[in-house]
Design a protein around this motif. Structure first.
Motif, PDB file in Angstrom:
ATOM      1  N   ASN A  35       0.830  -1.210   0.000  1.00  0.00           N
ATOM      2  CA  ASN A  35       0.000   0.000   0.000  1.00  0.00           C
ATOM      3  C   ASN A  35       0.859   1.253   0.000  1.00  0.00           C
ATOM      4  OD1 ASN A  35      -2.631  -0.955  -0.166  1.00  0.00           O
ATOM      5  ND2 ASN A  35      -2.822  -1.266   2.040  1.00  0.00           N
ATOM      6  N   TYR A  40      -1.627  -1.243  -5.048  1.00  0.00           N
ATOM      7  CA  TYR A  40      -2.889  -1.536  -4.383  1.00  0.00           C
ATOM      8  C   TYR A  40      -3.493  -2.863  -4.830  1.00  0.00           C
ATOM      9  CZ  TYR A  40      -2.433   3.377  -3.193  1.00  0.00           C
ATOM     10  OH  TYR A  40      -1.975   4.573  -2.727  1.00  0.00           O
ATOM     11  N   GLU A  46      -5.982  -2.185   6.149  1.00  0.00           N
ATOM     12  CA  GLU A  46      -5.107  -2.167   4.974  1.00  0.00           C
ATOM     13  C   GLU A  46      -5.871  -2.628   3.728  1.00  0.00           C
ATOM     14  OE1 GLU A  46      -2.245  -0.912   4.667  1.00  0.00           O
ATOM     15  OE2 GLU A  46      -1.514  -0.715   6.718  1.00  0.00           O
ATOM     16  N   ARG A  91      -7.777   0.289   2.418  1.00  0.00           N
ATOM     17  CA  ARG A  91      -6.871   1.188   1.697  1.00  0.00           C
ATOM     18  C   ARG A  91      -6.540   0.636   0.315  1.00  0.00           C
ATOM     19  NH1 ARG A  91      -5.351   5.257  -0.739  1.00  0.00           N
ATOM     20  NH2 ARG A  91      -3.151   5.748  -0.866  1.00  0.00           N
ATOM     21  N   ALA A  92      -6.288  -0.672   0.231  1.00  0.00           N
ATOM     22  CA  ALA A  92      -5.932  -1.283  -1.053  1.00  0.00           C
ATOM     23  C   ALA A  92      -7.095  -1.207  -2.036  1.00  0.00           C
ATOM     24  CB  ALA A  92      -5.513  -2.734  -0.841  1.00  0.00           C
ATOM     25  N   GLN A  93      -8.294  -1.519  -1.572  1.00  0.00           N
ATOM     26  CA  GLN A  93      -9.458  -1.475  -2.463  1.00  0.00           C
ATOM     27  C   GLN A  93      -9.766  -0.041  -2.886  1.00  0.00           C
ATOM     28  OE1 GLN A  93     -10.562  -4.021  -3.784  1.00  0.00           O
ATOM     29  NE2 GLN A  93     -10.501  -5.776  -2.411  1.00  0.00           N
ATOM     30  N   GLY A 140      -7.592   2.448  -3.077  1.00  0.00           N
ATOM     31  CA  GLY A 140      -6.540   2.861  -3.999  1.00  0.00           C
ATOM     32  C   GLY A 140      -6.686   2.241  -5.366  1.00  0.00           C
ATOM     33  N   SER A 141      -7.266   1.037  -5.440  1.00  0.00           N
ATOM     34  CA  SER A 141      -7.486   0.371  -6.726  1.00  0.00           C
ATOM     35  C   SER A 141      -8.703   0.905  -7.451  1.00  0.00           C
ATOM     36  CB  SER A 141      -7.649  -1.140  -6.512  1.00  0.00           C
ATOM     37  OG  SER A 141      -6.496  -1.692  -5.921  1.00  0.00           O
ATOM     38  N   SER A 156       2.847   6.363  -0.815  1.00  0.00           N
ATOM     39  CA  SER A 156       1.956   6.610  -1.949  1.00  0.00           C
ATOM     40  C   SER A 156       0.950   7.713  -1.639  1.00  0.00           C
ATOM     41  CB  SER A 156       1.219   5.324  -2.318  1.00  0.00           C
ATOM     42  OG  SER A 156       0.452   4.847  -1.213  1.00  0.00           O
TER      43      SER A 156
END
Length: 847
Positions: free
Chosen positions: A347, A352, A372, A375-377, A379-380, A519
């Motif tokens: 991340n 992501y 987390e 955050r990843a979803q 950011g994607s 990021s």
């Protein structure tokens, strides 16, 4: 000797951004799929297979491939499917559509199949028409690869123009990569060519390069490299390829230091510096080739060999992420704390999709890992999945927030802001946690994120207050102070304190190079660098803002975002043709862009070029903002473009609406934005806007304030000379369109006042402006706007020939020559031979 070259991940087998866009289009319930355009050998098939590999394994895929044999046979690629459905292969298109639709419904009752069409330029039009109609009806998703958009691909192009399909254009390798491959090949053809010539001859196409470099030998460069590797070192390279990176100390337990040094000397691997140095393969194409040749059984053997010697407690960063991802894909459980560390690292690096995949493979559901995952979803761009995961976080916070760490609560609150529309602060659900944060790092994280939230929502006073609180507090983390400094800079510029705002931006840029940035700093700060400099009229540094950020973070800025901001600058500085060429290629949209802004900018560019803007022209679908994608600045710029387009046909209506737009912006405190709207309205003769513009000019400093003051004074004075000076000031500012408007007004008043000198000066200024607009670097040039005869006449004028001499050469009368010259003068916006010579000379001086 090893050769250091820039990563080719985006040009060859990686295509990371493009693959992500294709995956998103195939999983979008409202989309029809993707259209991939690229030359033969550019990697279209590999890219499609990579995208499909990232989808749910249960997703059905129907594969078709065009060929010379099938191209001239109606329903050629659908013959087998029709036969299986019990229909004759000689039926018409309508019957085929019904039959295949029924067959797909029966076979895939619970899912929507993906129809992959490779080599689509060699597919018959009837088949493509049937499959396109099925996609429009939501019965299938399309994944089409073609070399061009010539028929029959134009059937699918209509879907792209309506927003149903995304379009991805693949380009070749750059010169640095061509040089690396050529040097690796050791081929004689390379020795006889320069890299530039080789790149020009092949267009960077990998297939053409292999033909040129190896004299049509079918042996690939990657094979040549891998065949020269010591067999004992190949398993080591395969491990590095499967994980992406392995610690140097770990590899020393599997091979000798001399063996690793030989791979470094061959330019195959590189090592980072410092403790726990990581070993990586230099070229992604080599890594991809190695991975593709590793069979499942061999992959299991390699992983076990690596796991026997690896010290997982000492692993971090890419080595840990790659090792865990590989192990989980083979079914081996991994330590929960290490999975959390790897996902958090991904991340921070902006990977992501990788973070989301690793989190999904894990069986852990801790608070930290769930956050987390959010955050990843997010950011994607998968906002629905992010919100589902965040709802679980909210449930846990409500039940036991007193048991959670302040850092976790602070980060949860910031994700609440990133998943909420900035226009609706009342919808924030856990803002109350701010009162329970004691550590400066946690408060700083919360305050700077809500300052950004306020800035995007148009609450500038609140944004400045909160951002300044973080920036002035040196106990806050440096990366939080950087983001606060960027917010302060942009908000200050927008509210009229332009010079102060630019100083904040310069300070933020200096801080950007400090260690510890993630990021989030890139995503939050880079757009602010651009917006502040763009609004301030600092065009060169605005254009370079994103490239500057990329160079300092070793991250790749989205080409869509870079292209869009460059197009905005081109529009404001009088290069609509260049802007339009870029805008028409944009196929995806990301934060701080929005299709509304793209459509408005395209319409304005077309209008400036004299092209009609159809009321029902094909437009990209404009979906409501999701998460925190809304931006007040983007909405304002879009409205400004729309009203500038309207002003070209309905000036009175546009003037009233521009005045209102400025009043609305002023009510938020955005004095600089308000002045830009009032400036346009003032040039259209709106008296109230002139009064407001004069007042705003006194409040705004920097270049925008000076421009507003010059225009307000000139419009108040009303004399041709004052308007001409204002036009020159606008030209120096870069506002070519505004310069043209002021010059036209000056010319009109000079004619009324019988002021011949002012009329001439205004006409010259108009001509210069219109030529800049109509004949910009990527717009039409002299050969495109003049006939052969007219170009010959221009050459004669440049040579100093008279009309009689030109007539004798062309076998025409001098009067006919003068008639042709008058047409040239009108088309190039000049009045006589002297001005024509000056214009042509200036064009010839351009690089």
């Amino acid at each position: 000797m090893s050769t250091a070259v820039r990563s080719v991940q985006h040009q060859i087998l990686g295509y990371t951004d493009e693959v992500t866009a294709v995956v998103k289009s195939l999983t979008d319930p409202d989309g029809c799929g993707a259209l991939i355009i690229g030359a033969a050998g550019i990697g279209k098939t590999t890219m499609m297979n990579t995208a499909l590999a990232r989808l749910d394994k249960e997703t059905p895929v129907l594969r078709f491939r065009g060929s010379e044999t099938l191209r001239d046979r109606d329903l050629g690629i659908l013959e087998i499917l029709l036969s299986q459905s019990g229909s004759a292969t000689t039926v018409g298109a309508g019957a085929a559509l019904s039959a295949i639709g029924r067959a797909l419904s029966m076979r895939y009752s619970d899912s929507v199949p993906i129809v992959l069409i490779d080599n689509a330029n060699l597919v018959d039009a009837t088949s493509l028409s049937v499959l396109t109609q099925l996609a429009v009806a939501g019965r299938t998703k399309l994944l089409i690869a073609a070399e061009s958009i010539r028929p029959p691909i134009d059937l699918a192009t209509s879907l792209w123009l309506s927003g149903g399909l995304i379009r991805v254009d693949l380009s070749g390798l750059d010169e640095a990569t061509v040089a690396a491959l050529a040097e690796t090949s050791g081929s004689r053809p390379f020795e006889e060519r320069s890299v530039t010539r080789l790149h020009a001859q092949t267009g960077g196409n990998p297939l053409l390069l292999s033909h040129v470099l190896f004299n049509h030998d079918h042996l690939r460069t990657t094979d040549r490299i891998l065949w020269n590797i010591d067999p004992e070192l190949r398993p080591v390279l395969e491990m590095v390829a499967m994980t992406g990176a392995v610690h140097y100390e770990t590899l020393l337990q599997l091979c000798s230091a001399d063996g690793l040094d030989s791979l470094v000397d061959a330019g195959i691997i590189r090592m980072s510096r410092g403790r726990h140095a990581a070993v990586k393969i230099v070229e992604p194409v080599i890594a991809a080739a190695l991975k593709s040749q590793v069979r499942p059984s061999h992959s299991l053997s390699l992983w076990k060999g690596l796991s026997d010697v690896v010290d997982i407690d000492s692993m971090d960063g890419p080595a840990l992420f790659g090792y865990l991802s590989w192990g989980l894909s083979l079914g081996f459980d991994q330590p929960a704390d290490k999975i959390l560390a790897a996902v958090a690292w991904a991340n921070r690096e902006g990977n992501y999709s990788g973070a989301a995949e690793l989190a999904d493979c894990s069986r852990e559901h801790s608070d930290e890992l769930l956050l987390e995952t959010v955050r990843a979803q997010q950011g994607s761009g998968n906002i629905r999945a992010a919100r589902r995961a965040f709802d679980s976080i909210l449930d846990r916070v409500e039940q036991r927030w007193t048991e959670m760490s302040p850092e976790l609560l602070s980060r949860a609150a910031t994700m609440d802001m990133r998943l909420t529309d900035p226009r609706e602060p009342d919808r924030l659900r856990i803002g109350w946690l701010r009162e329970h944060l004691d550590a400066s790092s946690d408060r700083g994280r919360f305050d700077v994120t809500i300052a950004r939230f306020d800035l995007k929502g148009g609450r500038f006073a609140e944004a400045i207050e909160r951002a300044e609180r973080v920036y002035r507090d040196h106990s806050c983390l440096t990366r939080h102070r950087l983001r606060a400094c960027a917010v302060l800079g942009t908000a200050s510029v927008l509210t009229g304190n332009v010079e102060t705002g630019l100083k904040f931006i310069e300070q933020a840029e200096l801080m950007f190079g400090l260690p510890g940035m993630t990021s989030l700093e890139r995503e939050d700060s880079a757009p602010q660098f651009f917006i502040a400099r763009y609004t301030a009229g600092d065009w060169d540094r605005a254009r370079a803002a994103l490239s500057w950020t990329e160079a300092r973070t070793w991250k790749n800025v989205s080409p869509m975002l870079s292209g869009f901001v460059g197009a905005l600058i081109d529009l404001r500085t009088g290069h609509p043709a260049r802007a339009l060429a870029v805008l028409e290629k944009i196929t995806t949209t990301r934060e701080d862009i929005g299709y509304v802004g793209i459509n408005a900018a395209m319409d304005f560019a077309r209008a400036l070029l004299g092209d009609a803007v159809p009321k029902e022209s094909p437009r990209r679908s404009s979906q409501p903002p999701v998460g925190d994608d809304y931006s007040y600045w983007v909405e304002f710029e879009s409205s400004l473009f729309q009203l500038q387009t309207l002003a070209l046909t309905k000036p009175d209506e546009a003037a009233d609406r521009l005045y209102t737009l400025g009043v609305t912006a002023r009510s938020t405190g955005a004095a600089t934005l308000a002045a830009s709207a009032w400036l346009e309205a003032t040039c259209l003769g709106h008296r109230a806007a002139l009064v407001e513009l004069g007042g705003a000019a006194a409040e705004i400093d920097g270049r925008p304030g000076r421009l507003a003051g010059i225009v307000a004074a000139a419009m108040t004075d009303g004399s041709p000379s004052a308007l001409i000076e204002a036009g020159r000031g606008a030209s120096e500012y870069g506002a070519v369109v505004l310069c043209s408007a002021l010059a036209k007004l000056a010319q009109s008043r000079a004619v009324d006042a019988h002021d011949q000198q002012a009329a001439k000066d205004a006409r010259i200024l108009i001509g210069n402006s219109l030529r800049a607009i109509r004949f910009s670097a990527s717009g039409p040039r002299l050969p495109a706007v003049l006939s052969d005869l007219e170009r010959q006449l221009v050459d004669g004028i440049m040579a100093g020939r008279s009309s009689q001499e030109l007539g004798a050469m062309q076998h025409l009368s001098a009067r006919t020559i003068e008639w042709h010259l008058s047409r040239i003068y009108r088309r190039l916006h000049v009045a006589n031979r002297r001005e024509l010579r000056e214009v042509i000379a200036s064009w010839e001086d351009r690089p």
